[in-house]
Motif scaffolding. Sequence first.
Motif, PDB file in Angstrom:
ATOM      1  N   VAL A 263       0.862  -1.175   0.000  1.00 19.45           N
ATOM      2  CA  VAL A 263       0.000   0.000   0.000  1.00 19.45           C
ATOM      3  C   VAL A 263       0.902   1.229   0.000  1.00 19.45           C
ATOM      4  CG1 VAL A 263      -1.931  -1.154   1.125  1.00 19.45           C
ATOM      5  CG2 VAL A 263      -0.162  -0.087   2.521  1.00 19.45           C
ATOM      6  N   PRO A 264       0.378   2.412  -0.336  1.00 24.01           N
ATOM      7  CA  PRO A 264       1.223   3.606  -0.425  1.00 24.01           C
ATOM      8  C   PRO A 264       2.094   3.867   0.792  1.00 24.01           C
ATOM      9  CG  PRO A 264      -0.883   4.058  -1.427  1.00 24.01           C
ATOM     10  CD  PRO A 264      -0.994   2.679  -0.829  1.00 24.01           C
ATOM     11  N   ASP A 265       1.594   3.580   1.981  1.00 24.97           N
ATOM     12  CA  ASP A 265       2.379   3.808   3.186  1.00 24.97           C
ATOM     13  C   ASP A 265       3.684   3.014   3.150  1.00 24.97           C
ATOM     14  OD1 ASP A 265       2.600   4.931   5.921  1.00 24.97           O
ATOM     15  OD2 ASP A 265       2.514   2.831   6.500  1.00 24.97           O
ATOM     16  N   SER A 290       0.644  -1.814  -6.189  1.00 25.36           N
ATOM     17  CA  SER A 290       0.141  -0.938  -5.127  1.00 25.36           C
ATOM     18  C   SER A 290      -1.376  -0.852  -5.177  1.00 25.36           C
ATOM     19  CB  SER A 290       0.731   0.472  -5.268  1.00 25.36           C
ATOM     20  OG  SER A 290       0.269   1.314  -4.225  1.00 25.36           O
ATOM     21  N   GLY A 291      -1.998  -0.956  -4.010  1.00 26.53           N
ATOM     22  CA  GLY A 291      -3.448  -0.804  -3.894  1.00 26.53           C
ATOM     23  C   GLY A 291      -3.780  -0.120  -2.592  1.00 26.53           C
ATOM     24  N   GLY A 292      -5.057   0.081  -2.337  1.00 28.55           N
ATOM     25  CA  GLY A 292      -5.499   0.707  -1.089  1.00 28.55           C
ATOM     26  C   GLY A 292      -5.863   2.159  -1.254  1.00 28.55           C
ATOM     27  N   SER A 293      -4.941   2.947  -1.804  1.00 24.57           N
ATOM     28  CA  SER A 293      -5.194   4.352  -2.122  1.00 24.57           C
ATOM     29  C   SER A 293      -4.134   4.785  -3.127  1.00 24.57           C
ATOM     30  CB  SER A 293      -5.169   5.224  -0.857  1.00 24.57           C
ATOM     31  OG  SER A 293      -3.943   5.097  -0.173  1.00 24.57           O
ATOM     32  N   ALA A 294      -4.270   6.002  -3.624  1.00 25.99           N
ATOM     33  CA  ALA A 294      -3.417   6.440  -4.726  1.00 25.99           C
ATOM     34  C   ALA A 294      -2.008   6.796  -4.266  1.00 25.99           C
ATOM     35  CB  ALA A 294      -4.058   7.637  -5.419  1.00 25.99           C
ATOM     36  N   LEU A 295      -1.026   6.464  -5.107  1.00 24.02           N
ATOM     37  CA  LEU A 295       0.344   6.929  -4.906  1.00 24.02           C
ATOM     38  C   LEU A 295       0.477   8.326  -5.488  1.00 24.02           C
ATOM     39  CD1 LEU A 295       2.417   3.779  -5.962  1.00 24.02           C
ATOM     40  CD2 LEU A 295       2.361   4.783  -3.674  1.00 24.02           C
ATOM     41  N   SER A 296       1.252   9.167  -4.839  1.00 23.80           N
ATOM     42  CA  SER A 296       1.477  10.509  -5.376  1.00 23.80           C
ATOM     43  C   SER A 296       2.398  10.410  -6.587  1.00 23.80           C
ATOM     44  CB  SER A 296       2.112  11.412  -4.324  1.00 23.80           C
ATOM     45  OG  SER A 296       3.441  10.998  -4.053  1.00 23.80           O
ATOM     46  N   GLU A 297       2.324  11.396  -7.441  1.00 21.29           N
ATOM     47  CA  GLU A 297       3.173  11.412  -8.633  1.00 21.29           C
ATOM     48  C   GLU A 297       4.649  11.463  -8.242  1.00 21.29           C
ATOM     49  OE1 GLU A 297       3.336  13.586 -13.017  1.00 21.29           O
ATOM     50  OE2 GLU A 297       1.990  14.335 -11.461  1.00 21.29           O
ATOM     51  N   ASP A 298       4.950  12.198  -7.163  1.00 22.83           N
ATOM     52  CA  ASP A 298       6.337  12.297  -6.696  1.00 22.83           C
ATOM     53  C   ASP A 298       6.854  10.923  -6.250  1.00 22.83           C
ATOM     54  OD1 ASP A 298       8.742  13.808  -5.706  1.00 22.83           O
ATOM     55  OD2 ASP A 298       8.024  13.021  -3.779  1.00 22.83           O
ATOM     56  N   THR A 299       6.024  10.193  -5.496  1.00 24.58           N
ATOM     57  CA  THR A 299       6.436   8.862  -5.041  1.00 24.58           C
ATOM     58  C   THR A 299       6.651   7.932  -6.231  1.00 24.58           C
ATOM     59  OG1 THR A 299       5.279   9.085  -2.928  1.00 24.58           O
ATOM     60  CG2 THR A 299       5.747   6.852  -3.679  1.00 24.58           C
ATOM     61  N   LEU A 300       5.749   7.985  -7.198  1.00 23.57           N
ATOM     62  CA  LEU A 300       5.886   7.139  -8.379  1.00 23.57           C
ATOM     63  C   LEU A 300       7.190   7.428  -9.116  1.00 23.57           C
ATOM     64  CD1 LEU A 300       2.274   7.120  -9.880  1.00 23.57           C
ATOM     65  CD2 LEU A 300       3.599   5.106  -9.261  1.00 23.57           C
ATOM     66  N   ASN A 301       7.484   8.691  -9.323  1.00 30.89           N
ATOM     67  CA  ASN A 301       8.692   9.067 -10.055  1.00 30.89           C
ATOM     68  C   ASN A 301       9.951   8.648  -9.311  1.00 30.89           C
ATOM     69  OD1 ASN A 301       7.173  10.171 -12.123  1.00 30.89           O
ATOM     70  ND2 ASN A 301       7.203  12.237 -11.248  1.00 30.89           N
ATOM     71  N   ARG A 302       9.968   8.865  -7.985  1.00 40.75           N
ATOM     72  CA  ARG A 302      11.133   8.496  -7.183  1.00 40.75           C
ATOM     73  C   ARG A 302      11.298   6.976  -7.143  1.00 40.75           C
ATOM     74  NH1 ARG A 302      10.554  11.472  -1.576  1.00 40.75           N
ATOM     75  NH2 ARG A 302      12.550  10.417  -1.197  1.00 40.75           N
ATOM     76  N   LYS A 332       1.949  -1.144 -20.423  1.00 42.21           N
ATOM     77  CA  LYS A 332       1.690   0.302 -20.512  1.00 42.21           C
ATOM     78  C   LYS A 332       1.007   0.804 -19.250  1.00 42.21           C
ATOM     79  CE  LYS A 332      -0.427   3.885 -23.407  1.00 42.21           C
ATOM     80  NZ  LYS A 332      -1.224   4.166 -24.639  1.00 42.21           N
ATOM     81  N   GLN A 333       1.756   1.579 -18.459  1.00 43.95           N
ATOM     82  CA  GLN A 333       1.183   2.184 -17.253  1.00 43.95           C
ATOM     83  C   GLN A 333       0.956   3.670 -17.491  1.00 43.95           C
ATOM     84  OE1 GLN A 333       4.791   0.930 -16.435  1.00 43.95           O
ATOM     85  NE2 GLN A 333       3.814  -0.949 -17.126  1.00 43.95           N
ATOM     86  N   LYS A 334      -0.041   4.197 -16.824  1.00 44.24           N
ATOM     87  CA  LYS A 334      -0.294   5.633 -16.890  1.00 44.24           C
ATOM     88  C   LYS A 334      -0.244   6.207 -15.482  1.00 44.24           C
ATOM     89  CE  LYS A 334      -2.980   5.814 -21.179  1.00 44.24           C
ATOM     90  NZ  LYS A 334      -4.146   6.425 -21.858  1.00 44.24           N
ATOM     91  N   THR A 335       0.554   7.232 -15.309  1.00 40.23           N
ATOM     92  CA  THR A 335       0.707   7.864 -14.004  1.00 40.23           C
ATOM     93  C   THR A 335      -0.629   8.379 -13.490  1.00 40.23           C
ATOM     94  OG1 THR A 335       2.967   8.498 -14.528  1.00 40.23           O
ATOM     95  CG2 THR A 335       1.909   9.689 -12.742  1.00 40.23           C
ATOM     96  N   LEU A 336      -0.906   8.106 -12.231  1.00 40.83           N
ATOM     97  CA  LEU A 336      -2.131   8.521 -11.523  1.00 40.83           C
ATOM     98  C   LEU A 336      -3.375   7.751 -11.959  1.00 40.83           C
ATOM     99  CD1 LEU A 336      -1.634  12.389 -11.240  1.00 40.83           C
ATOM    100  CD2 LEU A 336      -0.901  10.584  -9.680  1.00 40.83           C
TER     101      LEU A 336
END
Length: 514
Positions: A263-265, A290-302, A332-336
Motif C-alpha cells: 500500500v502507499p504507506d 500498489s493498492g489501497g489508495s493512490a500513490l502521489s506522482e512524486d512517489t511514483l517518479n522516485r 503500458k502504465q499511466k501515471t495517476l
Amino acid sequence: MIHYPYENFYAMLERVTEENPSKRVIFIDDKSFSYQSFLENVDRFARALELIGISKGERIALICPNGIEFVQSVFAISKLGAITVPLNTMLKNEEYRYILGDCGAKILITASKFAKEVRNLSETVETIEHTIWIDQAPIEDSQHLVLDEILSDHLHTHRPSPAKLDDTAVIFYTSGTTGHPKGAMISNRNLFSNLVGAKERFDLCSSDRFIVYLPMFHSFTFSIMVMLPFFTRSSFVIIPSILPFSNIIKQTLLKRVTIFMGVPDIYNALIRAKLPWYFLWFNSIRCFISGGSALSEDTLNRFRSTFKRATMLEGYGLSECSPAVAINPLEKQKTLSVGLPLYGYEVKIVNDEMLELPIGEAGELIVRGDCVMQGYLNNPDATAETIQNGWLRTGDIAKVDKEGYIYIVDRIKDLIISKGINIYPRQIEEQMMLLPQIKLAAVIGMNDPHSGEVPIAFVELEEGYEDTTQAFIKSQLKEHLAAFKIPKTITVVESLPKTATGKVLKRVLKQGLN
C-alpha cells in the motif's frame, strides 16, 4: 466467458499438489512447506473441524496473525464447504461481538496474543461453540481448544461436502460510512475471477515468489497475496509482523521475491529508507503492485528512478469486488491511473440517474462482472442499494480516458482510508456521543503523509462540560475502539455547521482544513 478450473479453494490445492507435491509453497522464518506437507496439515485440520461438528455452510471466524495457521484454516474450512470470516486483528471486544453475532460464527480460531479482546467471546456470543487457539489457551475447558491437541492423525474427512463455484466462500466485513460494518459475501466464483484476471495482468508463472507482510485478514492480501500463488503454482514468503521493516527488506532479498505487493504507506517508507546498495543490485523483484489508495506522482517518479529493473503497477478494488477491479498492465502504465479493468469485468462512469457519462467526465464508478459480491449478509436493503441491475455502485468518483484507463477522482462516501484500512466515521461518532460530555460529533479524514488519511473529530460539548480535554475523550474511546480509529485530533467547537434539518455539513469542515 471466464473458464474456472476449480470449484473451490481446496480443489485447487489438491490439483496443484498432485502436479507439484515436493515444490515449496510457503516460506516462514527458517521453515518451509511443500505443497504435499501443507495439504496434509490442511487435511488433519479439516478432520479436526469435522469432529467438533463443522459442516457445509457454517461460518468460522479467524482472528489470527499472519502465519501458516491462517492459511491452513482457510483451506480446511473450504474442504468442509464451510465459510471463512477473516476479521481485523486490531478491533476491540465489542466490535468482535457485533460481527461474530451478525455472521453467526460457530467456531472462532485465534491466538493468545489477542486473548484480552477475545477470551470471553465464546461466552458472550451465543452461536460460538468453541474457540480454537493456535498456540496456547488462556482458559482450559470444553469450549477452549488448542490446535495441536485436536489435530487428527486421519487425513481425510468422513463426509466431505465440497463447496460449489457459486457457494459463499468468504465473508469480508467492510467498513461503510453509516452504522455497523457489513459482511460482503464472496463466492468461490467471485474470488477465482480475481485470480484469473490477476494471473493474466501480471503475466504470472510458477517461478514467481510473493511476499506476504500485510495483514491476511484484508481482502487485498487474502485474494492477491495468499490465494493467487496457489492458483499460479507459485510460492510465497510469510512475514508474521510488518515490524521491523528491515526484516521485510531482508526476506525479500534472501528469499528471492519477484512480486512485491503493498500500500502507499509501505512504498513511501521504502523511498525514505536508506536501502543498502546490495539490495538495489541483487533483489529479484520484477513487479511492484500498489493498492489501497493512490500513490502521489512524486512517489511514483522516485520509485521508478530507484528500482529501474522493476515495474510499478497501481490498481483499484474494494472488498465487494473480491477485491481487485482494475490494475495497470505491464506493457503500458499511466501515471495517476489505476489502470484497465481485469479480464471479464466491465466499468462505467455514471451520473446520479445511473446514465453513462462521456469519456473524461467525472461521475460514479460502477462495476459489473463475476467479481461482484453476492450481497451483504443479513442486509437486503444495503445490497439492493449497492447492486443495481447487476452493476455494483462503488461510491467512488472516477473518470476514464479514451483508452479505458480509470482515474479515481474522489470518494462520494465519507470513508476514511488509513494505511489501506477502511475506517467509517459514523461508528466513531456514535461511540463519542455515548460519552455524557459530548453533544454532537463529526469525524472526517485528514490527509497524512504517513498513513494516507487519519480521522480527526469536531465536537460540541454538553453544557457544564466545557473543561473536557482532548486527552480525556481519547482515553475513553480507547476502551471501545481500535487504536487506528481514535481521532488524531479532537477540536471543540461552539457549533458544528449544519443544514436546515440539522445534518452536519462535513464538506464545510473539510474546506476548513485547506
